[in-house]
Enzyme design. Structure first.
Site, PDB file in Angstrom:
ATOM      1  N   HIS A   1     -12.217  11.195  -7.733  1.00 44.80           N
ATOM      2  CA  HIS A   1     -11.191  11.112  -8.779  1.00 44.80           C
ATOM      3  C   HIS A   1      -9.970  11.980  -8.470  1.00 44.80           C
ATOM      4  O   HIS A   1      -9.341  12.526  -9.368  1.00 44.80           O
ATOM      5  CB  HIS A   1     -11.777  11.420 -10.166  1.00 44.80           C
ATOM      6  CG  HIS A   1     -12.628  10.303 -10.666  1.00 44.80           C
ATOM      7  ND1 HIS A   1     -13.915  10.116 -10.239  1.00 44.80           N
ATOM      8  CD2 HIS A   1     -12.351   9.299 -11.527  1.00 44.80           C
ATOM      9  CE1 HIS A   1     -14.407   9.036 -10.830  1.00 44.80           C
ATOM     10  NE2 HIS A   1     -13.487   8.515 -11.611  1.00 44.80           N
TER      11      HIS A   1
ATOM     12  N   GLU B   1     -13.277   0.996   2.610  1.00 43.18           N
ATOM     13  CA  GLU B   1     -12.200   1.086   1.626  1.00 43.18           C
ATOM     14  C   GLU B   1     -12.370   0.000   0.570  1.00 43.18           C
ATOM     15  O   GLU B   1     -12.056   0.197  -0.601  1.00 43.18           O
ATOM     16  CB  GLU B   1     -10.860   0.936   2.334  1.00 43.18           C
ATOM     17  CG  GLU B   1      -9.666   1.123   1.458  1.00 43.18           C
ATOM     18  CD  GLU B   1      -8.391   1.117   2.264  1.00 43.18           C
ATOM     19  OE1 GLU B   1      -7.823   2.205   2.448  1.00 43.18           O
ATOM     20  OE2 GLU B   1      -7.981   0.032   2.733  1.00 43.18           O
TER      21      GLU B   1
ATOM     22  N   CYS C   1       0.801  -1.227   0.000  1.00 48.95           N
ATOM     23  CA  CYS C   1       0.000   0.000   0.000  1.00 48.95           C
ATOM     24  C   CYS C   1       0.839   1.284   0.000  1.00 48.95           C
ATOM     25  O   CYS C   1       0.293   2.382  -0.008  1.00 48.95           O
ATOM     26  CB  CYS C   1      -0.985  -0.005   1.168  1.00 48.95           C
ATOM     27  SG  CYS C   1      -2.254  -1.281   0.991  1.00 48.95           S
TER      28      CYS C   1
END
Length: 121
Positions: free
Chosen positions: A70, A109, A26
């Site tokens: 975005h 998530e 990550c």
């Protein structure tokens, strides 16, 4: 009568988690389809039949979603290390003044990983 009202929102965003140990996957830039649940608690108005208008929650969330959708979350002030725990607190600070009765924020998530926050700093 007291009740809890929950409204869901979704946004797509990228992030990386720079504070993780070297080698953790990550650390690399990646994206998620985030789901945010905003929960309000309060007394139900017996004349209207609700705590307050759901549109109030949508109106409070709109500028935040416009900022995050975005986007690269790391570029947003306060989200330099955007774990879902940090994101919950970020949303809380942004929403608490506009949403009386704010009781809980939950951020998914992934469909199987989420964090809930109740404003305890």
């Amino acid at each position: 009568m007291r009740a809890r009202l929950t409204k869901d929102f979704n946004f797509e965003a990228a992030h990386h988690l720079p504070s993780l140990p070297e080698g953790h996957k990550c650390i690399q830039m990646h994206g998620h389809s985030f789901k945010v649940e905003i929960s309000i608690e309060g007394e139900v108005d017996p004349k209207i039949g609700w705590i307050y208008d759901h549109k109030c929650i949508s109106d409070a969330m709109k500028p935040l979603l416009d900022q995050l959708d975005h986007a690269v979350l790391n570029d947003v002030e306060g989200l330099e290390s955007p774990t879902i725990e940090v994101m919950c607190a970020w949303f809380w600070r942004k929403l608490e003044a506009d949403l009386p009765g704010l009781a809980e924020i939950t951020i998914f998530e992934t469909p199987t990983a989420r964090c809930s926050f109740r404003g305890e700093f």
